[in-house]
Design a protein around this motif. Structure first.
Motif, short mmCIF file in Angstrom:
data_model
loop_
_atom_site.label_atom_id
_atom_site.label_comp_id
_atom_site.label_asym_id
_atom_site.label_seq_id
_atom_site.Cartn_x
_atom_site.Cartn_y
_atom_site.Cartn_z
N ALA A 3 0.82 -1.21 0.00
CA ALA A 3 0.00 0.00 0.00
C ALA A 3 0.85 1.25 0.00
CB ALA A 3 -0.93 0.00 1.21
N LEU A 4 2.14 1.12 0.35
CA LEU A 4 3.03 2.27 0.35
C LEU A 4 3.18 2.87 -1.05
CD1 LEU A 4 4.96 3.92 2.19
CD2 LEU A 4 6.78 2.35 1.52
N THR A 5 2.93 2.05 -2.07
CA THR A 5 3.01 2.54 -3.44
C THR A 5 2.09 3.73 -3.67
OG1 THR A 5 3.47 0.30 -4.19
CG2 THR A 5 2.79 1.87 -5.86
N SER A 6 0.94 3.68 -3.04
CA SER A 6 -0.05 4.74 -3.25
C SER A 6 0.33 6.03 -2.54
CB SER A 6 -1.43 4.29 -2.76
OG SER A 6 -1.39 4.04 -1.36
N LEU A 7 1.35 5.99 -1.66
CA LEU A 7 1.71 7.21 -0.93
C LEU A 7 2.22 8.29 -1.86
CD1 LEU A 7 2.09 8.68 1.74
CD2 LEU A 7 4.35 7.63 1.93
N GLY A 8 3.09 7.91 -2.80
CA GLY A 8 3.60 8.90 -3.75
C GLY A 8 2.49 9.50 -4.59
N ILE A 9 1.55 8.65 -5.01
CA ILE A 9 0.41 9.15 -5.78
C ILE A 9 -0.45 10.07 -4.92
CG2 ILE A 9 -1.64 8.45 -7.10
CD1 ILE A 9 -0.27 5.78 -7.59
N THR A 10 -0.57 9.72 -3.64
CA THR A 10 -1.38 10.52 -2.74
C THR A 10 -0.79 11.91 -2.55
OG1 THR A 10 -2.08 8.53 -1.56
CG2 THR A 10 -2.38 10.63 -0.43
N VAL A 11 0.55 12.00 -2.52
CA VAL A 11 1.18 13.31 -2.38
C VAL A 11 0.83 14.19 -3.58
CG1 VAL A 11 3.40 14.53 -2.33
CG2 VAL A 11 3.05 12.50 -0.92
N GLY A 12 0.82 13.60 -4.78
CA GLY A 12 0.39 14.36 -5.95
C GLY A 12 -1.05 14.82 -5.81
N ALA A 13 -1.90 13.94 -5.24
CA ALA A 13 -3.29 14.34 -5.02
C ALA A 13 -3.40 15.43 -3.97
CB ALA A 13 -4.11 13.12 -4.60
N VAL A 14 -2.51 15.40 -2.96
CA VAL A 14 -2.50 16.46 -1.96
C VAL A 14 -2.23 17.80 -2.62
CG1 VAL A 14 -1.22 17.39 0.00
CG2 VAL A 14 -1.83 14.99 -0.02
N LEU A 15 -1.21 17.82 -3.48
CA LEU A 15 -0.82 19.09 -4.11
C LEU A 15 -1.89 19.61 -5.05
CD1 LEU A 15 2.91 18.20 -4.88
CD2 LEU A 15 1.99 19.45 -2.92
N SER A 16 -2.48 18.71 -5.85
CA SER A 16 -3.53 19.16 -6.77
C SER A 16 -4.82 19.49 -6.03
CB SER A 16 -3.79 18.08 -7.82
OG SER A 16 -4.24 16.88 -7.21
N GLY A 17 -5.16 18.68 -5.01
CA GLY A 17 -6.38 18.95 -4.25
C GLY A 17 -6.28 20.20 -3.42
N ALA A 18 -5.07 20.51 -2.94
CA ALA A 18 -4.89 21.72 -2.13
C ALA A 18 -5.21 22.98 -2.93
CB ALA A 18 -3.48 21.78 -1.57
N VAL A 19 -4.94 22.95 -4.24
CA VAL A 19 -5.23 24.11 -5.08
C VAL A 19 -6.73 24.43 -5.05
CG1 VAL A 19 -5.18 25.00 -7.44
CG2 VAL A 19 -3.25 23.69 -6.57
N VAL A 20 -7.55 23.39 -5.21
CA VAL A 20 -9.00 23.58 -5.22
C VAL A 20 -9.51 23.93 -3.83
CG1 VAL A 20 -11.21 22.49 -5.74
CG2 VAL A 20 -9.21 21.97 -7.15
N VAL A 21 -9.03 23.20 -2.82
CA VAL A 21 -9.51 23.42 -1.45
C VAL A 21 -9.15 24.82 -0.98
CG1 VAL A 21 -9.26 22.67 0.94
CG2 VAL A 21 -9.46 20.97 -0.88
N GLU A 22 -7.94 25.27 -1.27
CA GLU A 22 -7.53 26.61 -0.86
C GLU A 22 -8.40 27.68 -1.50
OE1 GLU A 22 -2.75 25.70 -0.15
OE2 GLU A 22 -3.40 27.18 -1.62
#
Length: 326
Positions: free
Chosen positions: A241-260
């Motif tokens: 499941a650690l594989t998804s962590l790197g993908i999740t970081v990308g989602a954090v960065l892209s999602g933060a743009v919308v959430v902010e």
């Protein structure tokens, strides 16, 4: 292992170079002109004044010359200057970096908490109803964009209950309680969206590990189901499941743009959106490259971490990433 590290480092550097070229070229292919955006609604602008402004901003140089000036400036610690505020880009990024880091870390921690709890519960407590609830949560979280959850939370906690503010930011050094109140809804929005794919990966990994021989042996010995999951299933399922962590970081960065933008959070995401409206190339290209660098570095760290956490993954002196079960 050394050759693998060098290969991954080389691939990461190449990825950053390609991203920088793509950002730079795409910005200049988009419709709109920073000089027009800068003068705004002014009437009867002298074309010679616009040409002089383009020369001042360096926009009349060939694209390769502009790109080389930008890249060499980055290595010299100069990210350029905003076309509108005239502040150095590194100053603008520094002002917005802490709120973005705070929101991203809080959202990621909530996402991991939600993912572990909601993925493990159906494994410990066998029941179709619980599995269906978690499955529905996962589907809804992956299908809905972040701004939908943000609007729903605002409608509930701000409009209906009047418990939390729907916008603004207070630094933790000024008032920690107010900071947490303003942080809660944006972090919860980001955490819900990020937790859905993590739950999917973790549940698939748990299901695969649960079929392994040592888990069946532990179950056959009469060990309680909860202890089998916590001691044997979960630790072995975390690595794939650690594989998804790197993908999740990308989602954090892209999602933060919308959430902010939804919560008027003064971070890098809102800075990018405002700069896009103004065609502020210097700010956009440097900020996006910074976010891309964070994403690439985190994925590099995750890849290298495999060989440290599980020596079985080192084959022929190099580490190979584990395959995430579908």
């Amino acid at each position: 292992m050394g050759r693998y590290v060098l290969r991954r480092l080389g691939a990461s550097v190449l990825m950053l170079v390609l991203v920088s070229v793509l950002i730079f070229v795409v910005l200049r292919l988009l419709p709109g002109d920073p000089t027009i955006a800068r003068v705004g609604a002014a009437q009867n602008i002298d074309p010679s004044a616009l040409a002089a402004l383009r020369r001042e901003l360096g926009l009349d140089d060939p694209i390769p010359v502009q790109y080389w000036a930008w890249v060499t400036g980055i290595f010299g610690g100069d990210l350029g200057r905003s076309y509108f505020s005239q502040f150095d880009v590194e100053v603008l990024i520094g002002q917005r970096l802490v709120p973005t880091l705070e929101l991203s870390v809080a959202g990621l921690l909530l996402a991991v908490l939600f993912a572990v709890v909601l993925a493990v519960l159906p494994t410990v407590i066998r029941g179709r109803w619980l599995g269906r609830i978690v499955g529905g949560y996962t589907t809804l979280g992956m299908a809905s964009p972040p701004f939908v959850f943000g609007i729903v939370l605002i409608a509930i906690f701000t409009v209906q209950l009047d418990l939390l503010p729907n916008e603004g930011y207070v630094a933790p050094s000024e008032d920690l309680a107010a900071n947490l109140r303003t942080l809660l809804m944006p972090a919860l929005t980001l955490g819900i969206c990020l937790s859905a794919p993590l739950i999917r990966y973790l549940r698939a990994s748990l299901a695969e590990v649960e079929q392994s021989q040592h888990v069946r042996t532990a179950t056959g010995k009469g060990i309680r189901r909860r202890l089998v999951v916590v001691r044997h299933v979960l630790p072995n399922a975390m690595l794939p499941a650690l594989t998804s962590l790197g993908i999740t970081v990308g989602a954090v960065l892209s999602g933060a743009v919308v959430v902010e933008y939804v919560f008027r959070w003064p971070g890098l995401g809102s800075l990018i959106v405002d700069s896009v409206y103004k065609r502020d190339y210097a700010v956009i290209q440097s900020t996006v490259l910074l976010l891309a660098a964070v994403f690439v570095l985190v994925n590099l760290f995750v890849d290298l971490l495999y060989g440290v956490l599980d020596p079985r993954l080192r084959v022929g002196g190099r580490a190979e990433p584990a395959r995430v079960p579908e």
